[in-house]
Design an enzyme around this catalytic site. Sequence first.
Site, PDB file in Angstrom:
ATOM      1  N   SER A 128     109.169  90.494   9.038  1.00  0.00           N
ATOM      2  CA  SER A 128     110.189  90.026   8.095  1.00  0.00           C
ATOM      3  C   SER A 128     109.983  90.618   6.716  1.00  0.00           C
ATOM      4  CB  SER A 128     110.156  88.503   7.991  1.00  0.00           C
ATOM      5  OG  SER A 128     111.103  88.081   7.033  1.00  0.00           O
ATOM      6  N   LYS A 182     109.519  84.266  14.503  1.00  0.00           N
ATOM      7  CA  LYS A 182     110.391  85.072  13.624  1.00  0.00           C
ATOM      8  C   LYS A 182     111.841  84.582  13.739  1.00  0.00           C
ATOM      9  CE  LYS A 182     111.943  88.547  11.078  1.00  0.00           C
ATOM     10  NZ  LYS A 182     113.237  88.932  11.464  1.00  0.00           N
ATOM     11  N   HIS A 185     112.109  81.483  11.726  1.00  0.00           N
ATOM     12  CA  HIS A 185     112.104  81.890  10.312  1.00  0.00           C
ATOM     13  C   HIS A 185     113.538  82.223   9.881  1.00  0.00           C
ATOM     14  CE1 HIS A 185     112.459  85.138   7.381  1.00  0.00           C
ATOM     15  NE2 HIS A 185     111.422  84.624   6.752  1.00  0.00           N
ATOM     16  N   ASN A 186     114.220  83.020  10.678  1.00  0.00           N
ATOM     17  CA  ASN A 186     115.588  83.406  10.319  1.00  0.00           C
ATOM     18  C   ASN A 186     116.541  82.219  10.346  1.00  0.00           C
ATOM     19  OD1 ASN A 186     114.331  85.901  10.457  1.00  0.00           O
ATOM     20  ND2 ASN A 186     116.131  86.924  11.263  1.00  0.00           N
ATOM     21  N   GLU A 189     116.045  80.443   7.252  1.00  0.00           N
ATOM     22  CA  GLU A 189     116.676  81.272   6.202  1.00  0.00           C
ATOM     23  C   GLU A 189     118.185  80.977   6.121  1.00  0.00           C
ATOM     24  OE1 GLU A 189     115.599  85.504   6.583  1.00  0.00           O
ATOM     25  OE2 GLU A 189     117.728  85.956   6.438  1.00  0.00           O
TER      26      GLU A 189
HETATM   27  P1  NBP Z   1     118.152 100.734  13.794  1.00  0.00           P
HETATM   28  O1  NBP Z   1     118.182  99.374  14.328  1.00  0.00           O
HETATM   29  O2  NBP Z   1     119.336 101.251  13.071  1.00  0.00           O
HETATM   30  O3  NBP Z   1     117.818 101.742  14.987  1.00  0.00           O
HETATM   31  C1  NBP Z   1     117.740 103.128  14.777  1.00  0.00           C
HETATM   32  C2  NBP Z   1     116.561 103.676  15.502  1.00  0.00           C
HETATM   33  O4  NBP Z   1     116.647 103.396  16.914  1.00  0.00           O
HETATM   34  C3  NBP Z   1     116.503 105.188  15.396  1.00  0.00           C
HETATM   35  O5  NBP Z   1     115.145 105.562  15.294  1.00  0.00           O
HETATM   36  C4  NBP Z   1     117.115 105.630  16.701  1.00  0.00           C
HETATM   37  O6  NBP Z   1     116.750 106.921  17.098  1.00  0.00           O
HETATM   38  C5  NBP Z   1     116.531 104.624  17.621  1.00  0.00           C
HETATM   39  N1  NBP Z   1     117.165 104.577  18.942  1.00  0.00           N
HETATM   40  C6  NBP Z   1     118.395 104.166  19.319  1.00  0.00           C
HETATM   41 BR1  NBP Z   1     119.675 103.556  18.160  1.00  0.00          BR
HETATM   42  N2  NBP Z   1     118.622 104.260  20.618  1.00  0.00           N
HETATM   43  C7  NBP Z   1     117.492 104.760  21.126  1.00  0.00           C
HETATM   44  C8  NBP Z   1     117.102 105.083  22.436  1.00  0.00           C
HETATM   45  N3  NBP Z   1     117.903 104.875  23.474  1.00  0.00           N
HETATM   46  N4  NBP Z   1     115.861 105.598  22.609  1.00  0.00           N
HETATM   47  C9  NBP Z   1     115.047 105.791  21.552  1.00  0.00           C
HETATM   48  N5  NBP Z   1     115.372 105.497  20.284  1.00  0.00           N
HETATM   49  C10 NBP Z   1     116.576 104.972  20.070  1.00  0.00           C
HETATM   50  O7  NBP Z   1     116.853 100.939  12.871  1.00  0.00           O
HETATM   51  P2  NBP Z   1     116.310  99.992  11.708  1.00  0.00           P
HETATM   52  O8  NBP Z   1     117.398  99.452  10.887  1.00  0.00           O
HETATM   53  O9  NBP Z   1     115.216 100.767  11.069  1.00  0.00           O
HETATM   54  O10 NBP Z   1     115.674  98.761  12.503  1.00  0.00           O
HETATM   55  C11 NBP Z   1     114.629  98.913  13.454  1.00  0.00           C
HETATM   56  C12 NBP Z   1     114.304  97.563  14.047  1.00  0.00           C
HETATM   57  O11 NBP Z   1     113.893  96.686  13.013  1.00  0.00           O
HETATM   58  C13 NBP Z   1     115.491  96.866  14.730  1.00  0.00           C
HETATM   59  O12 NBP Z   1     115.031  96.149  15.844  1.00  0.00           O
HETATM   60  C14 NBP Z   1     115.996  95.909  13.699  1.00  0.00           C
HETATM   61  O13 NBP Z   1     116.611  94.779  14.256  1.00  0.00           O
HETATM   62  C15 NBP Z   1     114.751  95.550  12.971  1.00  0.00           C
HETATM   63  N6  NBP Z   1     115.060  95.270  11.570  1.00  0.00           N
HETATM   64  C16 NBP Z   1     114.377  94.352  10.955  1.00  0.00           C
HETATM   65  C17 NBP Z   1     114.623  94.057   9.653  1.00  0.00           C
HETATM   66  C18 NBP Z   1     113.812  93.051   9.031  1.00  0.00           C
HETATM   67  O14 NBP Z   1     114.062  92.624   7.916  1.00  0.00           O
HETATM   68  N7  NBP Z   1     112.797  92.615   9.702  1.00  0.00           N
HETATM   69  C19 NBP Z   1     115.585  94.721   8.912  1.00  0.00           C
HETATM   70  C20 NBP Z   1     116.264  95.671   9.536  1.00  0.00           C
HETATM   71  C21 NBP Z   1     115.996  95.937  10.874  1.00  0.00           C
HETATM   72  P3  NBP Z   1     117.675 108.183  16.715  1.00  0.00           P
HETATM   73  O15 NBP Z   1     117.284 108.550  15.331  1.00  0.00           O
HETATM   74  O16 NBP Z   1     117.306 109.192  17.727  1.00  0.00           O
HETATM   75  O17 NBP Z   1     119.109 107.732  16.816  1.00  0.00           O
END
Ligand code: NBP
Length: 475
Positions: A128, A182, A185-186, A189
């Site tokens: 988070s 987690k 937590h959300n 939130e």
């Molecule tokens: P995204 O959720 O936008 O995912 C993009 C990534 O997934 C890229 O690296 C993309 O590769 C890869 N990907 C996809 Br789409 N399909 C794929 C596949 N079939 N095989 C391999 N790779 C694949 O990225 P993010 O926003 O950085 O979030 C990453 C994780 O973190 C998610 O689970 C999200 O829910 C979580 N998250 C958490 C928070 C938080 O506050 N904790 C915030 C934002 C996100 P590519 O470049 O080749 O398309």
Amino acid sequence: GTANIGVVGLAVMGANLARNLASREGNTVAVYNRSPERTRTLLAEHPEAGFVPAYSVEEFAASLARPRTAIIMVQAGAATDAMIDALVEVFEPGDIIVDGGNAYFPDTIRRERAVRETGINFVGAGISGGEEGALKGPSIMPGGSDEAWQTLGPILRSIAAVAEGEPCVTHIGHDGAGHFVKMVHNGIEYADMQLIAEAYDLIRRGTGMSPAEIAEVFAEWNRGELESYLIEITAEVLRQEDAASGGPLVDVILDQAGAKGTGAWTVQTALSLGVPASGIAEATFARSLSSHPEQRAAAAGLPGPAVAPALADPAAFIEDVRQALYASKIVAYSQGFDVIRAGAAEHGWSIDLGAVSRIWRAGCIIRAQFLNRIAEAYAAEPGLPLLLSAPYFAEALGRGQAAWRRVVAHATGAGIPAPAFASSLAYYDGLRAERLPAALVQGQRDFFGAHSYRRVDRPGSFHTLWSGDRSEVEV
Ligand code: NBP
């Protein structure tokens, strides 16, 4: 291989987490992304990180020292499954695959079971704090085996946010426990945000103050017991002017709240566990209500109160709202911790609720002073059956309840929706009631379904012969 940790998925979250890892003493970070452009960009933009790039999963596996440890940060769902499958092919027993995405905890339980068959460790870790947290220090909620935690613990401790000298990470419990916590937590939130939004709406419509003036109220509140990241950013948002209109930004933002599903998951889970997480539910439903413009248009002509109640003393009302917000917040957190406790019992996890409250003190969205009070309550009584009954919170509720009632009464009288304030108060009154009309519900159930009831004066189950002579029989 030379890298002690790897990151798979180099979109914003993965790239920032990789940079965070690389910035810590002793870490060498291997990086891999499905499409090579992201990897190249990250390397070009951050030569200081000393990343070890890989352009295939085979190369990635070869770049890691044993036991291999890799954190997956790809899109939740099918992408995560695809990456796990690919890593399982090239990793060996004893290696560790961490899913740091926002997985739904039953998926994590399923994945952990499947990966464990291969001898590889699988850890679902809730992370988070968004982009900034990933880069500068998130709050981390890892599940998985004790064995995996031995290797992973020091690495995660090195990158986590720090609250009062303690890293904001703890081994939550086995398999899906981390993603479960987690999720809650959300959910909390959602409730916290909705309560703040209701407080703003009540003050604005009650006193006629401008958003910028209300920003000062929140800034002031942030110096007291409500001090938190969400209160702080609320002041920032309310203060913001819109360049196009010259007015407050909040007045030009479309009033339809989005959601990515974690609130709904928490509520669904609470319902199936039989935990009344009504504050989180109301917050989730409030977002849904806002996002049905067709229904809102259809209801727009419905009548409200004929005469709006006047506020005799706006300053006193603002103080009432502050107290109502604090009381409702205590209810929302108490309910959230109940969901965790019930989930732990259901899934056989041993979750230290005090430790959960401590790792939420920094790095995550609900970070707040308030979490210290929760930590203290669990330290004093680890088996506490009801968080809001802990002495500190009971005292705060006792102090705030009159104000809470005045605010909810004003809201209903003025026709201002305050679902989270009102439902939290109803929950509080429901819990403390000496007798509940649940007795009548049991009577009704016995009438139409012969479901039987228990009595207050003797043990056993009873049924009244409703369609017969209405005498009572023991069943
Ligand atoms: P995204 O959720 O936008 O995912 C993009 C990534 O997934 C890229 O690296 C993309 O590769 C890869 N990907 C996809 Br789409 N399909 C794929 C596949 N079939 N095989 C391999 N790779 C694949 O990225 P993010 O926003 O950085 O979030 C990453 C994780 O973190 C998610 O689970 C999200 O829910 C979580 N998250 C958490 C928070 C938080 O506050 N904790 C915030 C934002 C996100 P590519 O470049 O080749 O398309």
